[in-house]
Design a protein around this motif. Structure first.
Motif, PDB file in Angstrom:
ATOM      1  N   LEU A  93      27.545  33.120  42.455  1.00 15.31           N
ATOM      2  CA  LEU A  93      27.047  31.925  43.140  1.00 15.31           C
ATOM      3  C   LEU A  93      28.195  31.041  43.619  1.00 15.31           C
ATOM      4  CD1 LEU A  93      24.126  30.979  40.707  1.00 15.31           C
ATOM      5  CD2 LEU A  93      23.868  31.756  43.080  1.00 15.31           C
ATOM      6  N   GLY A  94      29.168  30.819  42.739  1.00 13.69           N
ATOM      7  CA  GLY A  94      30.278  29.942  43.077  1.00 13.69           C
ATOM      8  C   GLY A  94      31.120  30.461  44.226  1.00 13.69           C
ATOM      9  N   SER A  95      31.209  31.779  44.350  1.00 13.75           N
ATOM     10  CA  SER A  95      32.045  32.354  45.411  1.00 13.75           C
ATOM     11  C   SER A  95      31.537  31.993  46.796  1.00 13.75           C
ATOM     12  CB  SER A  95      32.119  33.882  45.258  1.00 13.75           C
ATOM     13  OG  SER A  95      30.851  34.479  45.503  1.00 13.75           O
ATOM     14  N   SER A  96      30.242  31.735  46.922  1.00 13.50           N
ATOM     15  CA  SER A  96      29.697  31.412  48.246  1.00 13.50           C
ATOM     16  C   SER A  96      30.139  30.044  48.737  1.00 13.50           C
ATOM     17  CB  SER A  96      28.162  31.478  48.220  1.00 13.50           C
ATOM     18  OG  SER A  96      27.619  30.431  47.429  1.00 13.50           O
ATOM     19  N   SER A  97      30.661  29.216  47.835  1.00 15.97           N
ATOM     20  CA  SER A  97      31.138  27.885  48.219  1.00 15.97           C
ATOM     21  C   SER A  97      32.617  27.865  48.589  1.00 15.97           C
ATOM     22  CB  SER A  97      30.887  26.885  47.078  1.00 15.97           C
ATOM     23  OG  SER A  97      29.505  26.655  46.902  1.00 15.97           O
ATOM     24  N   GLN A  98      33.307  28.990  48.379  1.00 15.72           N
ATOM     25  CA  GLN A  98      34.731  29.027  48.676  1.00 15.72           C
ATOM     26  C   GLN A  98      34.968  29.040  50.187  1.00 15.72           C
ATOM     27  OE1 GLN A  98      37.072  28.744  46.246  1.00 15.72           O
ATOM     28  NE2 GLN A  98      35.247  28.470  44.962  1.00 15.72           N
ATOM     29  N   PRO A  99      35.875  28.204  50.685  1.00 10.90           N
ATOM     30  CA  PRO A  99      36.053  28.098  52.144  1.00 10.90           C
ATOM     31  C   PRO A  99      36.538  29.372  52.813  1.00 10.90           C
ATOM     32  CG  PRO A  99      37.774  26.896  50.960  1.00 10.90           C
ATOM     33  CD  PRO A  99      36.742  27.277  49.938  1.00 10.90           C
ATOM     34  N   ASP A 100      37.203  30.270  52.051  1.00 13.47           N
ATOM     35  CA  ASP A 100      37.744  31.491  52.648  1.00 13.47           C
ATOM     36  C   ASP A 100      36.886  32.723  52.382  1.00 13.47           C
ATOM     37  OD1 ASP A 100      38.209  31.503  49.951  1.00 13.47           O
ATOM     38  OD2 ASP A 100      40.248  32.309  50.083  1.00 13.47           O
ATOM     39  N   THR A 101      35.686  32.530  51.842  1.00 13.17           N
ATOM     40  CA  THR A 101      34.852  33.682  51.507  1.00 13.17           C
ATOM     41  C   THR A 101      34.348  34.407  52.750  1.00 13.17           C
ATOM     42  OG1 THR A 101      32.905  34.445  50.294  1.00 13.17           O
ATOM     43  CG2 THR A 101      32.729  32.314  51.402  1.00 13.17           C
ATOM     44  N   ARG A 102      34.273  35.713  52.642  1.00 13.43           N
ATOM     45  CA  ARG A 102      33.673  36.528  53.700  1.00 13.43           C
ATOM     46  C   ARG A 102      32.246  36.930  53.346  1.00 13.43           C
ATOM     47  NH1 ARG A 102      38.528  40.776  55.370  1.00 13.43           N
ATOM     48  NH2 ARG A 102      40.091  39.201  55.997  1.00 13.43           N
ATOM     49  N   MET A 103      31.797  36.460  52.177  1.00  9.04           N
ATOM     50  CA  MET A 103      30.486  36.858  51.668  1.00  9.04           C
ATOM     51  C   MET A 103      29.440  35.772  51.890  1.00  9.04           C
ATOM     52  SD  MET A 103      31.261  39.858  50.558  1.00  9.04           S
ATOM     53  CE  MET A 103      29.982  40.404  49.427  1.00  9.04           C
ATOM     54  N   ALA A 104      29.694  34.880  52.838  1.00  8.71           N
ATOM     55  CA  ALA A 104      28.734  33.824  53.161  1.00  8.71           C
ATOM     56  C   ALA A 104      28.954  33.375  54.596  1.00  8.71           C
ATOM     57  CB  ALA A 104      28.888  32.638  52.204  1.00  8.71           C
ATOM     58  N   SER A 105      27.894  32.907  55.219  1.00  6.07           N
ATOM     59  CA  SER A 105      27.951  32.447  56.605  1.00  6.07           C
ATOM     60  C   SER A 105      28.092  30.933  56.660  1.00  6.07           C
ATOM     61  CB  SER A 105      26.682  32.865  57.359  1.00  6.07           C
ATOM     62  OG  SER A 105      26.528  34.261  57.374  1.00  6.07           O
ATOM     63  N   SER A 106      28.560  30.441  57.795  1.00  4.45           N
ATOM     64  CA  SER A 106      28.646  29.009  58.017  1.00  4.45           C
ATOM     65  C   SER A 106      27.246  28.405  58.122  1.00  4.45           C
ATOM     66  CB  SER A 106      29.409  28.728  59.314  1.00  4.45           C
ATOM     67  OG  SER A 106      29.217  27.393  59.736  1.00  4.45           O
ATOM     68  N   PRO A 107      27.061  27.178  57.637  1.00  7.07           N
ATOM     69  CA  PRO A 107      25.750  26.525  57.822  1.00  7.07           C
ATOM     70  C   PRO A 107      25.386  26.348  59.287  1.00  7.07           C
ATOM     71  CG  PRO A 107      27.386  24.992  56.921  1.00  7.07           C
ATOM     72  CD  PRO A 107      27.983  26.346  56.837  1.00  7.07           C
ATOM     73  N   ASP A 108      26.372  26.388  60.174  1.00  7.44           N
ATOM     74  CA  ASP A 108      26.075  26.285  61.604  1.00  7.44           C
ATOM     75  C   ASP A 108      25.195  27.438  62.084  1.00  7.44           C
ATOM     76  OD1 ASP A 108      27.503  23.951  61.884  1.00  7.44           O
ATOM     77  OD2 ASP A 108      29.327  24.924  62.617  1.00  7.44           O
ATOM     78  N   VAL A 109      25.319  28.602  61.436  1.00  5.42           N
ATOM     79  CA  VAL A 109      24.485  29.754  61.792  1.00  5.42           C
ATOM     80  C   VAL A 109      23.005  29.405  61.604  1.00  5.42           C
ATOM     81  CG1 VAL A 109      23.873  32.120  61.137  1.00  5.42           C
ATOM     82  CG2 VAL A 109      26.272  31.445  61.290  1.00  5.42           C
TER      83      VAL A 109
END
Length: 278
Positions: free
Chosen positions: A211-227
């Motif tokens: 869960l915490g990894s999705s908040s990391q700014p450099d993660t590739r495992m989550a999309s921007s909220p702009d999406v």
């Protein structure tokens, strides 16, 4: 021409904040609502109107909606985005916390809809957009109450869509995947508090890390909220919006996998994805 009026709940950060900006850019008069108005100064600086709102307090909800109608005379779009993730093993989570999760994610959403619907029905137009989750289609370990709340949002939205069709009101479900916001860090903290010790501690730590990894700014495992914000804006400006928008990292493949895989096979997929060992 009078611009359409949008109310976005949970707008102090993440998806809500981004949605408020995108809707404003699309020509909406946007009211951004959250418990802490001070966190929305940046939105106010670009022309978004900030109002205080706690969706679990009926007086607060009524006051916010009344203010908008007094100032604008209408609400054309309600984006029910307020919500949070409460994680922990079912055995560990106090029922008071389970109630709090449902109060925000389900009952708060329903109450906001109740407050705007009489006006939308009178005008025979409007859109209610409920932000659910890909997690309204499948579950993960230690997420029983969060997923229950999002399953409920899916069911409520389906019922509303049929009920409101005769009145010209659209109901849209937004189903984000993994999104890069503070949501993941908050959920990770919650699972460590609840199940970071005791018999579920190994699962708790694995889920917290995921869960915490999705908040990391450099993660590739989550999309921007702009999406997600762009999908919300597309739906809000469409003549006939789709009933569901499934967007963001993992949403489409995971929901598809849940539909075709047997239960235990999908369990294995989710355990591997969350780092939980059998």
């Amino acid at each position: 021409m009078t611009s359409k009026v949008a109310l976005v709940t949970g707008a102090s950060s993440g998806i809500g904040e981004s949605a408020a900006r995108h809707l404003r850019d699309a020509g909406f008069t946007v009211y951004a609502a959250a418990r802490r108005v001070d966190r929305m100064a940046a939105l106010q600086a670009v022309g978004v109107r900030a109002i205080a709102l706690d969706v679990t307090e009926d007086a607060s909800a009524q006051a916010a909606v009344a203010q908008i109608f007094a100032e604008e005379g209408r609400i054309d779009l309600l984006v029910n985005n307020a919500g949070y993730g409460s994680y922990g093993a079912l055995e560990d989570v106090p029922l008071a916390e389970a109630q709090a999760q449902l109060d925000v994610n389900v009952l708060g959403l329903a109450r906001m809809a109740q407050l705007v619907l009489p006006h939308m029905r009178a005008r025979r137009s409007g859109t209610i957009m409920n932000v659910a989750s890909m997690g309204g289609n499948f579950t993960t370990p230690l997420g029983a109450w969060y997923h229950a709340s999002k399953y409920a949002v899916e069911a409520i939205s389906d019922a509303m869509r049929m009920e409101l069709a005769p009145f010209g009101i659209d109901v849209v479900v937004i189903e984000p995947g993994s999104i890069r916001t503070e949501w993941g860090a908050i959920a990770a903290e919650k699972v460590r508090e609840t199940s970071g010790q005791g018999v579920y501690r190994s699962q708790g730590e694995a889920v917290a890390v995921t869960l915490g990894s999705s908040s990391q700014p450099d993660t590739r495992m989550a999309s921007s909220p702009d999406v997600v914000a762009r999908a919300i804006t597309r739906a809000a400006t469409a003549r006939r919006p789709r009933t569901r928008y499934r967007i963001g990292f993992g949403a489409k493949p995971l929901v598809f996998a849940r539909a075709i895989l047997p239960d235990r096979a999908f369990d294995a997929v989710i355990k591997r994805a969350t780092g939980v060992r059998s």
